[in-house]
Design a protein around this motif. Structure first.
Motif, PDB file in Angstrom:
ATOM      1  N   MET A  37     -11.966 -22.062 -27.173  1.00 54.73           N
ATOM      2  CA  MET A  37     -12.147 -20.715 -27.692  1.00 54.73           C
ATOM      3  C   MET A  37     -11.423 -19.653 -26.863  1.00 54.73           C
ATOM      4  N   ILE A  38     -10.954 -20.007 -25.700  1.00 54.72           N
ATOM      5  CA  ILE A  38     -10.314 -19.016 -24.823  1.00 54.72           C
ATOM      6  C   ILE A  38      -9.155 -18.286 -25.508  1.00 54.72           C
ATOM      7  N   PRO A  39      -8.221 -18.989 -26.164  1.00 58.67           N
ATOM      8  CA  PRO A  39      -7.114 -18.246 -26.811  1.00 58.67           C
ATOM      9  C   PRO A  39      -7.597 -17.273 -27.884  1.00 58.67           C
ATOM     10  N   GLN A  40      -8.553 -17.712 -28.715  1.00 58.58           N
ATOM     11  CA  GLN A  40      -9.051 -16.831 -29.771  1.00 58.58           C
ATOM     12  C   GLN A  40      -9.762 -15.617 -29.194  1.00 58.58           C
ATOM     13  N   LEU A  41     -10.512 -15.827 -28.116  1.00 56.63           N
ATOM     14  CA  LEU A  41     -11.228 -14.701 -27.506  1.00 56.63           C
ATOM     15  C   LEU A  41     -10.266 -13.688 -26.891  1.00 56.63           C
ATOM     16  N   LEU A  42      -9.224 -14.164 -26.250  1.00 54.67           N
ATOM     17  CA  LEU A  42      -8.234 -13.251 -25.676  1.00 54.67           C
ATOM     18  C   LEU A  42      -7.522 -12.458 -26.772  1.00 54.67           C
ATOM     19  N   VAL A  43      -7.116 -13.163 -27.821  1.00 52.84           N
ATOM     20  CA  VAL A  43      -6.429 -12.486 -28.926  1.00 52.84           C
ATOM     21  C   VAL A  43      -7.389 -11.511 -29.614  1.00 52.84           C
ATOM     22  N   ALA A  72     -17.631  -7.287 -30.689  1.00 52.70           N
ATOM     23  CA  ALA A  72     -18.514  -7.875 -31.700  1.00 52.70           C
ATOM     24  C   ALA A  72     -17.847  -9.069 -32.372  1.00 52.70           C
ATOM     25  N   ALA A  73     -16.540  -8.958 -32.615  1.00 55.32           N
ATOM     26  CA  ALA A  73     -15.810 -10.095 -33.184  1.00 55.32           C
ATOM     27  C   ALA A  73     -15.858 -11.289 -32.232  1.00 55.32           C
ATOM     28  N   GLY A  74     -15.696 -11.032 -30.943  1.00 56.00           N
ATOM     29  CA  GLY A  74     -15.773 -12.104 -29.953  1.00 56.00           C
ATOM     30  C   GLY A  74     -17.147 -12.757 -29.912  1.00 56.00           C
ATOM     31  N   LEU A  75     -18.194 -11.940 -30.041  1.00 59.09           N
ATOM     32  CA  LEU A  75     -19.548 -12.493 -30.090  1.00 59.09           C
ATOM     33  C   LEU A  75     -19.729 -13.394 -31.303  1.00 59.09           C
ATOM     34  N   TRP A  76     -19.185 -12.968 -32.438  1.00 52.26           N
ATOM     35  CA  TRP A  76     -19.280 -13.805 -33.628  1.00 52.26           C
ATOM     36  C   TRP A  76     -18.501 -15.111 -33.442  1.00 52.26           C
ATOM     37  N   LEU A  77     -17.318 -15.019 -32.847  1.00 53.64           N
ATOM     38  CA  LEU A  77     -16.529 -16.231 -32.609  1.00 53.64           C
ATOM     39  C   LEU A  77     -17.307 -17.231 -31.765  1.00 53.64           C
ATOM     40  N   TYR A  85      -8.811 -18.214 -35.307  1.00 51.64           N
ATOM     41  CA  TYR A  85      -9.955 -19.127 -35.295  1.00 51.64           C
ATOM     42  C   TYR A  85     -10.204 -19.728 -36.682  1.00 51.64           C
ATOM     43  N   LEU A  86     -10.243 -18.883 -37.709  1.00 54.41           N
ATOM     44  CA  LEU A  86     -10.579 -19.357 -39.052  1.00 54.41           C
ATOM     45  C   LEU A  86      -9.497 -20.237 -39.670  1.00 54.41           C
TER      46      LEU A  86
END
Length: 123
Positions: A76-82, A57-62, A94-95
Motif C-alpha cells: 500500500m505504500i505507493p498508493q498512500l504516497l500518491v 481521508a482517502a488514505g484512511l479509506w485505502l 489502488y482500484l
C-alpha cells in the motif's frame, strides 16, 4: 486531521458571515469566483487544508479497504504516497491496479499468502 478540519471550519466563518450562507455557496458554483478565491492567501490556505484533509481521508479509506481484503501494508505504500500528493490518483492506482492484481495473485495457488486476523492482530 481533526485539527486541520477545525482550522478549515474556523476560516470559513468570516466569509460566510460577511456574504451570507446562500451567497457564499453560490460562489462555489461559479468557476470565476473559485478562481478569485485562490488569488488570496487565505483562499489558498483554505483550499490547501481542504485538499489535505480530503487526501488524508482517502488514505484512511485505502488502508481500511486493503485491511478488509487482507492486502499487506507494504503493497500500500505507493498508493498512500500518491494519494497524499494527488488524492484521486492514489485511489485510482489502488482500484485499477493494486487491488485486482493482488487479488488474482492471492487466488492463484502459490500466490501471495493471505493474512489472517487473530483477535486484534494481523498475522
Amino acid at each position: 486531521m481533526a485539527s486541520l478540519s477545525l482550522i478549515y471550519v474556523l476560516m470559513l466563518i468570516p466569509p460566510i458571515h460577511a456574504l451570507g450562507f446562500v451567497r457564499f455557496v453560490e460562489q462555489f458554483l461559479d468557476f470565476n469566483e473559485v478562481v478569485k478565491l485562490f488569488q488570496s492567501p487565505d483562499g489558498v490556505v483554505v483550499g490547501w487544508i481542504h485538499f489535505a484533509v480530503t487526501d488524508l481521508a482517502a488514505g484512511l479509506w485505502l488502508i481500511s479497504d486493503s485491511r478488509s481484503r487482507q492486502i499487506r501494508h507494504l503493497f500500500m505504500i505507493p498508493q498512500l504516497l500518491v494519494s497524499l500528493l494527488f488524492g484521486p490518483a492514489g485511489i485510482l492506482l489502488y482500484l485499477v491496479f493494486t487491488r485486482p492484481l493482488l487479488s488474482r495473485l492471492r487466488d492463484r495457488e502459490g500466490g501471495l499468502p493471505s493474512r489472517k486476523r487473530s483477535g486484534n492482530k494481523w498475522e
